[in-house]
Design an enzyme around this catalytic site. Sequence first.
Site, PDB file in Angstrom:
ATOM      1  N   GLY A   1      21.758   9.147  14.120  1.00 17.35           N
ATOM      2  CA  GLY A   1      22.081   7.923  14.852  1.00 17.35           C
ATOM      3  C   GLY A   1      23.472   7.374  14.599  1.00 17.35           C
ATOM      4  O   GLY A   1      23.835   6.332  15.138  1.00 17.35           O
TER       5      GLY A   1
ATOM      6  N   ASN B   1      19.583  12.578  20.502  1.00 11.50           N
ATOM      7  CA  ASN B   1      18.734  11.560  21.107  1.00 11.50           C
ATOM      8  C   ASN B   1      19.512  10.280  21.374  1.00 11.50           C
ATOM      9  O   ASN B   1      19.778   9.894  22.505  1.00 11.50           O
ATOM     10  CB  ASN B   1      17.536  11.287  20.172  1.00 11.50           C
ATOM     11  CG  ASN B   1      16.474  10.379  20.773  1.00 11.50           C
ATOM     12  OD1 ASN B   1      15.335  10.410  20.340  1.00 11.50           O
ATOM     13  ND2 ASN B   1      16.785   9.576  21.767  1.00 11.50           N
ATOM     14  N   THR B   2      19.951   9.630  20.269  1.00 14.72           N
ATOM     15  CA  THR B   2      20.572   8.311  20.393  1.00 14.72           C
ATOM     16  C   THR B   2      21.791   8.310  21.312  1.00 14.72           C
ATOM     17  O   THR B   2      21.970   7.370  22.100  1.00 14.72           O
ATOM     18  CB  THR B   2      20.990   7.798  18.994  1.00 14.72           C
ATOM     19  OG1 THR B   2      19.901   8.023  18.091  1.00 14.72           O
ATOM     20  CG2 THR B   2      21.315   6.318  19.024  1.00 14.72           C
TER      21      THR B   2
ATOM     22  N   ALA C   1      21.381  15.942  14.759  1.00 17.06           N
ATOM     23  CA  ALA C   1      21.745  14.636  14.202  1.00 17.06           C
ATOM     24  C   ALA C   1      23.244  14.445  14.049  1.00 17.06           C
ATOM     25  O   ALA C   1      23.959  15.347  13.605  1.00 17.06           O
ATOM     26  CB  ALA C   1      21.073  14.377  12.871  1.00 17.06           C
ATOM     27  N   GLY C   2      23.692  13.245  14.427  1.00 16.50           N
ATOM     28  CA  GLY C   2      25.062  12.823  14.194  1.00 16.50           C
ATOM     29  C   GLY C   2      25.996  12.966  15.374  1.00 16.50           C
ATOM     30  O   GLY C   2      27.123  12.501  15.340  1.00 16.50           O
TER      31      GLY C   2
ATOM     32  N   LYS D   1       9.350  20.182  14.077  1.00 15.31           N
ATOM     33  CA  LYS D   1      10.658  19.786  13.551  1.00 15.31           C
ATOM     34  C   LYS D   1      10.380  19.099  12.221  1.00 15.31           C
ATOM     35  O   LYS D   1       9.835  17.988  12.191  1.00 15.31           O
ATOM     36  CB  LYS D   1      11.385  18.834  14.514  1.00 15.31           C
ATOM     37  CG  LYS D   1      12.676  18.290  13.924  1.00 15.31           C
ATOM     38  CD  LYS D   1      13.394  17.310  14.829  1.00 15.31           C
ATOM     39  CE  LYS D   1      14.380  16.498  14.011  1.00 15.31           C
ATOM     40  NZ  LYS D   1      15.152  15.555  14.817  1.00 15.31           N
TER      41      LYS D   1
END
Lengths: 257, 65
Positions: free
Chosen positions: A157, A206-207, A184-185, A96
């Site tokens: 995040g 993830n977050t 992301a986001g 990645k």
Amino acid sequence: MLELYGHQVSSRLLLGTALYPSPAIMAEAITASGAEIVTVSLRRETSGGKTGGKFWSLIQSLGVRVLPNTAGCHSVKEAVTTAKMAREVFGTDWIKLEVIGNHDTLQPDVFGLVEAAKILAAEGFDVFPYTTDDLVVAGRLLDVGCKLLMPWCAPIGSARGPQNLDALRSLRGHFPDVPLIVDAGIGRPSHAATVMELGYDAVLLNTAVAKAGDPVAMASAFGKAIEAGRQAFRAGPLEARDMAVPSTPVIGMAAFS
Amino acid sequence: MKLTINGCQHEVTAATLAALLAELDYDGGWLATALNGEVVPARERDGCALADGDRIEILAPMKGG
């Protein structure tokens, strides 16, 4: 089934391994999400290899495929070197690729990204580029050897969800045969379902799971939302309309006056 | 010999990268190493001679997003 660099996966969720309350909760969340691919990183080892070894053993015990990242790299050289070290440690050509261009927004340095992707693709890496939703950059990444794209939908995040649906639609429309993964986001399962309904092939997050009140339950919720979004896309969602359209038949109405 | 290992100064006696890992009690097939910004694969650590002032990175698997 989704095919990523010749590898077939049935789950369309790629999950990160950072920020969980504990390694045990991380492991449980990965299992609950159904994810078959998880992201990992390489960092300085300070305790004789013991910290990294414990983490690596846990990941290996889950039977998932790993996607190492170059998170935190701000230059082409850093990213390429990190990718090479990751290939050796994790025994995979998958990477990645992140080349960060701004400390505050963590947005990709797309110029460095294309340069690094070109170097790594030429060296046999299967590059998963973390990019913006810019159409021209996407084209350049494919030109230099990337076989899939990972556009953001909002800053890493931020949990804001899709900020520019038109750009995401445009990417999907221009590259119908390229696996597109929103990376992301994403903040909520509904965000993930939204991009899946647009025809995106998968979601990497993830977050949103790790920092949820109950990461295991949220992992499961994301797994379901992504599956639902995919099913909805395949079922052909309606286009929005400006005016109301009655759903109940208007023919056969009784006349009372 | 003085080396910079993961950003910290160390005084060591090891003459090769493999010996350095042993001297610092690093253990495990999951470590990745670099010398002065260039990757050194595990199989080349035995023959990788160190010099005063070298910068060494020792990395391991870690959580990531």
